[in-house]
Scaffold this active site. Sequence first.
Site, PDB file in Angstrom:
ATOM      1  N   ASN A  86      16.310  -6.634  42.864  1.00  0.00           N
ATOM      2  CA  ASN A  86      17.023  -6.207  41.941  1.00  0.00           C
ATOM      3  C   ASN A  86      17.476  -4.084  41.778  1.00  0.00           C
ATOM      4  O   ASN A  86      18.494  -4.673  41.371  1.00  0.00           O
ATOM      5  CB  ASN A  86      16.387  -6.073  40.586  1.00  0.00           C
TER       6      ASN A  86
ATOM      7  N   GLU B 247      11.664 -13.451  40.187  1.00  0.00           N
ATOM      8  CA  GLU B 247      11.793 -12.471  41.706  1.00  0.00           C
ATOM      9  C   GLU B 247      11.120 -12.191  41.854  1.00  0.00           C
ATOM     10  O   GLU B 247      10.622 -11.082  41.320  1.00  0.00           O
ATOM     11  CB  GLU B 247      13.569 -11.932  41.156  1.00  0.00           C
TER      12      GLU B 247
ATOM     13  N   LYS C 151      18.455 -24.225  38.350  1.00  0.00           N
ATOM     14  CA  LYS C 151      18.481 -22.794  39.511  1.00  0.00           C
ATOM     15  C   LYS C 151      18.418 -22.376  38.546  1.00  0.00           C
ATOM     16  O   LYS C 151      18.133 -21.855  36.915  1.00  0.00           O
ATOM     17  CB  LYS C 151      19.494 -22.591  39.940  1.00  0.00           C
TER      18      LYS C 151
ATOM     19  N   THR D 217      19.598 -16.203  33.193  1.00  0.00           N
ATOM     20  CA  THR D 217      20.295 -16.634  34.399  1.00  0.00           C
ATOM     21  C   THR D 217      19.813 -17.977  34.934  1.00  0.00           C
ATOM     22  O   THR D 217      19.407 -18.299  35.832  1.00  0.00           O
ATOM     23  CB  THR D 217      20.916 -15.808  35.513  1.00  0.00           C
TER      24      THR D 217
ATOM     25  N   THR E  32      20.332 -19.368  43.743  1.00  0.00           N
ATOM     26  CA  THR E  32      20.907 -18.243  44.171  1.00  0.00           C
ATOM     27  C   THR E  32      20.421 -17.032  45.038  1.00  0.00           C
ATOM     28  O   THR E  32      19.329 -17.253  46.177  1.00  0.00           O
ATOM     29  CB  THR E  32      21.507 -17.704  43.568  1.00  0.00           C
TER      30      THR E  32
END
Length: 311
Positions: free
Chosen positions: A306, A180, A83, A94, A56
């Site tokens: 985010n 991220e 992932k 996640t 993702t």
Amino acid sequence: QIAAELIGAETQEILLASTGVIGVNLPMNAIVNGLPKAYHKLSPHGLDEVAFGILTTDTMVKQFSTQVSLSDGSVATLSGIAKGSGMIHPNMATMLGFVMTDVNIDKKALTQMTKSVVDETFNMVTVDGDTSTNDMFLVLSSCKLGNAIINSETEDYETFKKDLTEIAKALSISIAKDGEGASKLLTVKLSGAVSLKDARKLAKSVVSSSLVKAAFFGKDANWGRIICALGYADAAFNPDLVTLKLSSDGGCIELMHMGAPVVFDEAFALTVLDPDAIDIVIELNQGAFGAEAWGCDLTYDYVKINGAYRT
């Protein structure tokens, strides 16, 4: 049910895994229409596509394989994919991880092994301190290798567990590295704790600290933030005994020795903190237990990603 019918399996044999925007229904029409197309693309050589297809906000494929030599001369294969990039924190992240093997192993033994491996690897990863509603790690075996069945009492149990741990560790590190917005992989290497539970709590506390993560983004050798994170970890900790070092391809620098701050060269500290992978080496000098934890720095890009994740 549709997937089960396509591959000739029972519905209870289909294991579902998903991530996405929390609370938003999955696009079932697209999934229903896409399953037959995916089925016809199944291939013994399709793992690369699967590893890419589950990404993702990830920026890299996370895929590792190895072979395990067993005592009867047979060689098992282990292949893992994962992932995960944001909303990563121990116990619920996640994160989706899948390891596949052909080894003949008792289900109860594999379940026991997997839980132990996860505690040492995936549950020692954090990116942002946020847990998630979507989390799964599966170890699947075809049991077709033909080796003597492995159970918790056999010689090969520890051999196979060691290699499963290495695959899970490699996947865990790749998730932390791909956090991220991250620019640096942070590895806490902690030793000398009074128990394994305390070692893990202390290591995770350091790598989870937003202030510690921000300091590494700014290349600031702020050892006080590391000591602070150890102090509030709710684990046995004596600051008067701690030796603390930072290590990277740029060198190694000692910041504290047996509880006493060390005067260090700030210019050299910048050299040590410049590479994209840094070890935070902590010796507690209180016991015989250690642990590793993995995370990343906290950057402006994390906020950008985010702040506009849904829109």
